[in-house]
Design a protein around this motif. Sequence first.
Motif, PDB file in Angstrom:
ATOM      1  N   UNK A 159       0.852  -1.187   0.000  1.00 29.74           N
ATOM      2  CA  UNK A 159       0.000   0.000   0.000  1.00 29.74           C
ATOM      3  C   UNK A 159       0.890   1.240   0.000  1.00 29.74           C
ATOM      4  N   UNK A 160       0.317   2.357  -0.364  1.00 29.13           N
ATOM      5  CA  UNK A 160       1.078   3.611  -0.401  1.00 29.13           C
ATOM      6  C   UNK A 160       1.664   3.974   0.964  1.00 29.13           C
ATOM      7  N   UNK A 161       0.916   3.718   2.032  1.00 27.22           N
ATOM      8  CA  UNK A 161       1.409   4.100   3.360  1.00 27.22           C
ATOM      9  C   UNK A 161       2.576   3.230   3.844  1.00 27.22           C
ATOM     10  N   UNK A 162       2.851   2.140   3.130  1.00 23.82           N
ATOM     11  CA  UNK A 162       3.969   1.257   3.485  1.00 23.82           C
ATOM     12  C   UNK A 162       5.300   1.777   2.963  1.00 23.82           C
ATOM     13  N   UNK A 163       5.261   2.732   2.038  1.00 21.52           N
ATOM     14  CA  UNK A 163       6.474   3.238   1.395  1.00 21.52           C
ATOM     15  C   UNK A 163       7.522   3.670   2.427  1.00 21.52           C
ATOM     16  N   UNK A 164       7.076   4.402   3.452  1.00 19.77           N
ATOM     17  CA  UNK A 164       8.040   4.925   4.436  1.00 19.77           C
ATOM     18  C   UNK A 164       8.762   3.804   5.177  1.00 19.77           C
ATOM     19  N   UNK A 165       8.116   2.640   5.351  1.00 15.87           N
ATOM     20  CA  UNK A 165       8.752   1.543   6.077  1.00 15.87           C
ATOM     21  C   UNK A 165       9.750   0.795   5.190  1.00 15.87           C
ATOM     22  N   UNK A 166       9.458   0.705   3.900  1.00 12.75           N
ATOM     23  CA  UNK A 166      10.419   0.123   2.964  1.00 12.75           C
ATOM     24  C   UNK A 166      11.623   1.065   2.852  1.00 12.75           C
ATOM     25  N   UNK A 167      11.343   2.367   2.772  1.00  6.89           N
ATOM     26  CA  UNK A 167      12.409   3.365   2.707  1.00  6.89           C
ATOM     27  C   UNK A 167      13.272   3.316   3.978  1.00  6.89           C
ATOM     28  N   UNK A 168      12.645   3.180   5.135  1.00  6.76           N
ATOM     29  CA  UNK A 168      13.362   3.077   6.407  1.00  6.76           C
ATOM     30  C   UNK A 168      14.271   1.849   6.397  1.00  6.76           C
ATOM     31  N   UNK A 169      13.730   0.726   5.956  1.00  9.08           N
ATOM     32  CA  UNK A 169      14.515  -0.509   5.898  1.00  9.08           C
ATOM     33  C   UNK A 169      15.718  -0.329   4.970  1.00  9.08           C
ATOM     34  N   UNK A 170      15.469   0.251   3.798  1.00  8.84           N
ATOM     35  CA  UNK A 170      16.546   0.460   2.821  1.00  8.84           C
ATOM     36  C   UNK A 170      17.631   1.381   3.377  1.00  8.84           C
ATOM     37  N   UNK A 171      17.236   2.383   4.133  1.00 10.69           N
ATOM     38  CA  UNK A 171      18.215   3.344   4.658  1.00 10.69           C
ATOM     39  C   UNK A 171      19.102   2.744   5.749  1.00 10.69           C
ATOM     40  N   UNK A 172      18.691   1.613   6.283  1.00 13.49           N
ATOM     41  CA  UNK A 172      19.471   0.967   7.339  1.00 13.49           C
ATOM     42  C   UNK A 172      20.320  -0.196   6.842  1.00 13.49           C
ATOM     43  N   UNK A 173      20.361  -0.401   5.550  1.00 15.74           N
ATOM     44  CA  UNK A 173      21.182  -1.480   4.990  1.00 15.74           C
ATOM     45  C   UNK A 173      22.554  -0.906   4.649  1.00 15.74           C
ATOM     46  N   UNK A 174      23.574  -1.534   5.196  1.00 15.75           N
ATOM     47  CA  UNK A 174      24.948  -1.068   4.960  1.00 15.75           C
ATOM     48  C   UNK A 174      25.620  -1.940   3.903  1.00 15.75           C
ATOM     49  N   UNK A 175      26.784  -1.484   3.452  1.00 15.81           N
ATOM     50  CA  UNK A 175      27.548  -2.285   2.492  1.00 15.81           C
ATOM     51  C   UNK A 175      27.943  -3.623   3.131  1.00 15.81           C
ATOM     52  N   UNK A 176      28.218  -3.614   4.437  1.00 13.03           N
ATOM     53  CA  UNK A 176      28.527  -4.865   5.144  1.00 13.03           C
ATOM     54  C   UNK A 176      27.372  -5.856   5.075  1.00 13.03           C
ATOM     55  N   UNK A 177      26.148  -5.350   5.199  1.00 10.15           N
ATOM     56  CA  UNK A 177      24.963  -6.209   5.093  1.00 10.15           C
ATOM     57  C   UNK A 177      24.867  -6.822   3.694  1.00 10.15           C
ATOM     58  N   UNK A 178      25.086  -5.994   2.694  1.00 13.09           N
ATOM     59  CA  UNK A 178      25.031  -6.463   1.308  1.00 13.09           C
ATOM     60  C   UNK A 178      26.111  -7.511   1.062  1.00 13.09           C
ATOM     61  N   UNK A 179      27.305  -7.282   1.615  1.00 11.06           N
ATOM     62  CA  UNK A 179      28.395  -8.244   1.446  1.00 11.06           C
ATOM     63  C   UNK A 179      28.049  -9.588   2.079  1.00 11.06           C
ATOM     64  N   UNK A 180      27.451  -9.567   3.265  1.00 10.17           N
ATOM     65  CA  UNK A 180      27.043 -10.811   3.937  1.00 10.17           C
ATOM     66  C   UNK A 180      26.015 -11.540   3.085  1.00 10.17           C
ATOM     67  N   UNK A 181      25.034 -10.810   2.567  1.00  7.50           N
ATOM     68  CA  UNK A 181      23.989 -11.420   1.750  1.00  7.50           C
ATOM     69  C   UNK A 181      24.556 -11.970   0.442  1.00  7.50           C
ATOM     70  N   UNK A 182      25.443 -11.220  -0.192  1.00  7.19           N
ATOM     71  CA  UNK A 182      26.017 -11.655  -1.469  1.00  7.19           C
ATOM     72  C   UNK A 182      26.924 -12.875  -1.322  1.00  7.19           C
ATOM     73  N   UNK A 183      27.436 -13.119  -0.132  1.00  6.76           N
ATOM     74  CA  UNK A 183      28.308 -14.271   0.102  1.00  6.76           C
ATOM     75  C   UNK A 183      27.507 -15.573   0.195  1.00  6.76           C
ATOM     76  N   UNK A 184      26.191 -15.488   0.256  1.00  2.00           N
ATOM     77  CA  UNK A 184      25.346 -16.671   0.400  1.00  2.00           C
ATOM     78  C   UNK A 184      25.107 -17.329  -0.956  1.00  2.00           C
ATOM     79  N   UNK A 185      25.041 -18.653  -0.938  1.00  3.84           N
ATOM     80  CA  UNK A 185      24.736 -19.378  -2.178  1.00  3.84           C
ATOM     81  C   UNK A 185      23.234 -19.517  -2.389  1.00  3.84           C
ATOM     82  N   UNK A 186      22.475 -19.505  -1.305  1.00  2.00           N
ATOM     83  CA  UNK A 186      21.022 -19.654  -1.400  1.00  2.00           C
ATOM     84  C   UNK A 186      20.337 -18.343  -1.043  1.00  2.00           C
TER      85      UNK A 186
END
Length: 149
Positions: free
Chosen positions: A55-82
């Motif tokens: 829903x439109x009102x959910x945008x701020x929570x997706x944006x909040x989640x995205x703003x809290x993802x660091x490069x370290x988080x992305x690196x951990x996720x990218x290291x996964x095979x599944x």
Amino acid sequence: MSAKQTILISFALVAALCLASACSLKDDAAVETCAKSFGQNYFNLRLQQALALCTDRSYKWIEFHASNISQGDVDVLNAQTDSALCDIDDIDIDGDSARVKMTVRNFLLCDSIGRPGRMCKQGKCRLTLRKEGETWKVDLDGPVTKTEE
């Protein structure tokens, strides 16, 4: 009341029950599809695709989640095979609102400030969905959180 009237009334009741059941099954399938697609996208950090299911009102929570993802988080996720996988455990539909319980496996858990997230083998979460017209959408009122292991 004649036998003919009784048969007609019985037939009408059975037809009404069948119609109501068919609508319920259609909504169950639509809610399940939306919730599962959202979960797979959200927990695999495909947030733009997850946002399209909200829903439109959910945008701020997706944006909040995205703003809290660091490069370290992305690196951990990218290291996964599944990738993260979601299974729907329970659906409770009440009119134009639905509550979904979901099991998520192999997902990035970010719960510590200043430290990269860590992979979590399994967790449960709950989602609320709202029907907008004929479409079910995830309706966030906060960040999606793990409710239990």
